[in-house]
Design a protein around this motif. Structure first.
Motif, mmCIF file in Angstrom:
data_model
loop_
_atom_site.group_PDB
_atom_site.id
_atom_site.type_symbol
_atom_site.label_atom_id
_atom_site.label_comp_id
_atom_site.label_asym_id
_atom_site.label_seq_id
_atom_site.Cartn_x
_atom_site.Cartn_y
_atom_site.Cartn_z
ATOM 1 N N ILE A 283 -5.239 8.857 -1.440
ATOM 2 C CA ILE A 283 -4.007 8.524 -0.721
ATOM 3 C C ILE A 283 -2.965 9.624 -0.905
ATOM 4 N N MET A 284 -2.807 10.109 -2.114
ATOM 5 C CA MET A 284 -1.820 11.150 -2.366
ATOM 6 C C MET A 284 -2.193 12.458 -1.667
ATOM 7 N N ALA A 285 -3.509 12.705 -1.510
ATOM 8 C CA ALA A 285 -3.947 13.954 -0.890
ATOM 9 C C ALA A 285 -3.814 13.907 0.629
ATOM 10 N N ASP A 286 -4.214 12.774 1.248
ATOM 11 C CA ASP A 286 -4.188 12.678 2.717
ATOM 12 C C ASP A 286 -4.176 11.215 3.117
ATOM 13 N N PRO A 287 -2.989 10.606 3.275
ATOM 14 C CA PRO A 287 -2.916 9.181 3.576
ATOM 15 C C PRO A 287 -3.111 8.830 5.041
ATOM 16 N N ASP A 288 -3.103 9.804 5.927
ATOM 17 C CA ASP A 288 -3.153 9.531 7.368
ATOM 18 C C ASP A 288 -4.316 8.604 7.717
ATOM 19 N N PRO A 289 -4.108 7.537 8.513
ATOM 20 C CA PRO A 289 -2.897 7.172 9.269
ATOM 21 C C PRO A 289 -2.029 6.131 8.567
ATOM 22 N N VAL A 290 -2.192 5.976 7.274
ATOM 23 C CA VAL A 290 -1.486 4.921 6.543
ATOM 24 C C VAL A 290 -0.022 5.297 6.342
ATOM 25 N N GLY A 291 0.884 4.384 6.736
ATOM 26 C CA GLY A 291 2.304 4.655 6.623
ATOM 27 C C GLY A 291 3.014 3.873 5.546
ATOM 28 N N TRP A 292 2.331 2.894 4.924
ATOM 29 C CA TRP A 292 2.932 2.097 3.861
ATOM 30 C C TRP A 292 1.810 1.422 3.069
ATOM 31 N N LEU A 293 2.171 0.877 1.914
ATOM 32 C CA LEU A 293 1.185 0.273 1.016
ATOM 33 C C LEU A 293 1.649 -1.104 0.572
ATOM 34 N N GLU A 294 0.682 -1.945 0.259
ATOM 35 C CA GLU A 294 0.997 -3.254 -0.304
ATOM 36 C C GLU A 294 0.310 -3.404 -1.659
ATOM 37 N N ILE A 295 1.016 -4.024 -2.595
ATOM 38 C CA ILE A 295 0.442 -4.341 -3.900
ATOM 39 C C ILE A 295 0.550 -5.841 -4.138
ATOM 40 N N HIS A 296 -0.293 -6.354 -5.007
ATOM 41 C CA HIS A 296 -0.167 -7.729 -5.469
ATOM 42 C C HIS A 296 0.768 -7.735 -6.677
ATOM 43 N N ALA A 297 1.796 -8.546 -6.600
ATOM 44 C CA ALA A 297 2.829 -8.550 -7.640
ATOM 45 C C ALA A 297 2.241 -8.766 -9.023
ATOM 46 N N GLU A 298 1.306 -9.680 -9.128
ATOM 47 C CA GLU A 298 0.791 -10.075 -10.443
ATOM 48 C C GLU A 298 0.040 -8.954 -11.144
ATOM 49 N N ASN A 299 -0.368 -7.924 -10.407
ATOM 50 C CA ASN A 299 -1.055 -6.786 -11.022
ATOM 51 C C ASN A 299 -0.091 -5.782 -11.651
ATOM 52 N N TYR A 300 1.223 -5.961 -11.426
ATOM 53 C CA TYR A 300 2.186 -4.952 -11.866
ATOM 54 C C TYR A 300 3.360 -5.571 -12.610
ATOM 55 N N MET A 301 3.095 -6.633 -13.342
ATOM 56 C CA MET A 301 4.144 -7.281 -14.112
ATOM 57 C C MET A 301 4.132 -6.867 -15.583
ATOM 58 N N GLY A 302 3.301 -5.880 -15.921
ATOM 59 C CA GLY A 302 3.263 -5.384 -17.285
ATOM 60 C C GLY A 302 4.408 -4.421 -17.556
#
Length: 285
Positions: A27-46
């Motif tokens: 994604i960092m190298a070449d995200p095309d055609p992706v313009g945004w990302l979604e995460i699941h909240a519960e995976n990032y509550m640490g």
């Protein structure tokens, strides 16, 4: 009711994907055609570590949608204050573009069920869900979006059609809606209604995000088709057709490709996003 005006910035009307750590470098190298990302909240509550560090890098480059799966907005009990506090902390430091949750329940007493279970559409359910959304929006200090569920059975006590129920929730709470087109197709197949008629009755003016995903095919005890919302396969052609019908009525919207089980290599996920971009381009044209 929480004052949702002025609204927070909206996601761009471009394809997005559900972020998975194994795709970070691609994604960092070449995200095309992706313009945004979604995460699941519960995976990032640490508190830290590589997941948080990667998310900070991604948030500097992409609009982020945070999608909750554990609040049990439709549950009979009160919302978990500890869960709300962790969610508020995540939103405060990440400052995502949007937050969404499911019209479902997953708790019973002190027990948490690893499923997003449907609800009867009654006046009592409507009041309970609206109260929970009001509380959530007050805690996080912003508008949320509510996602339509995938259903495998209908409740005899329901007195509201699902699109009308969701429309009334938006009126009572000021929340927006997340329209999962695959969920509509799954529910329509399982419950025997016409998916395009559902879309035609849906309050599309409240939709801030559209989801697409894959499903598994099975049969019930009587040999009738039974679809399971699995997020583990490519989006099927009838769901793409239903997306076209939706966009023709709604206009361009942000479209997310969900793939949460049997996650493929990045080129396969990017190809699904490219197909979503094609659908959006047809509407724009």
């Amino acid at each position: 009711m929480f004052d949702t005006q002025p609204r927070f910035p909206e996601l761009p009307a471009l394809p997005g994907v559900g972020y998975k750590p194994q795709h970070f470098a691609a994604i960092m190298a070449d995200p095309d055609p992706v313009g945004w990302l979604e995460i699941h909240a519960e995976n990032y509550m640490g508190a830290g570590g590589r997941p948080i560090a990667q998310l900070r890098h991604l948030s500097e480059r992409f609009p982020i949608s945070v999608h909750g799966v554990g609040l049990s907005i439709g549950g009979e009990g009160a919302l978990d204050p500890d869960h709300l506090a962790r969610l508020k902390h995540l939103i405060n430091w990440l400052q995502p573009t949007v937050f969404s949750e499911h019209l479902a329940w997953s708790t019973h007493g002190a027990e948490f069920l690893n499923d997003l279970l449907p609800l009867p559409y009654t006046n009592a359910t409507l009041t309970r869900v609206a109260d929970h959304i009001d509380q959530l929006q007050e805690v996080i200090g912003r508008q949320m979006m509510l996602e339509n569920p995938s259903s495998y059975l209908a409740f005899a006590e329901s007195t509201w059609a699902e699109p009308d129920f969701l429309s009334e929730i938006t009126k009572r709470t000021g929340c927006g809606l997340l329209l999962d087109v695959n969920n509509v197709f799954v529910s329509a197949t399982n419950l025997g209604f016409e998916p395009r008629a559902y879309i035609d009755a849906y309050p599309l003016d409240k939709v801030g995000e559209i989801h697409l995903g894959g499903h598994d095919e099975d049969e019930d005890d009587h040999g009738a088709p039974l679809l399971i919302d699995s997020h583990g396969k490519p989006v099927v052609d009838p769901v793409w057709a239903l997306l076209d019908h939706t966009l023709a009525r709604s206009g361009p919207r942000p479209i997310l490709i969900e793939w949460d089980t049997d996650v493929p290599d990045w080129p396969i996920l990017a190809a699904e996003a490219t197909r979503a971009a094609t659908a959006l381009a047809k509407v724009a044209a």
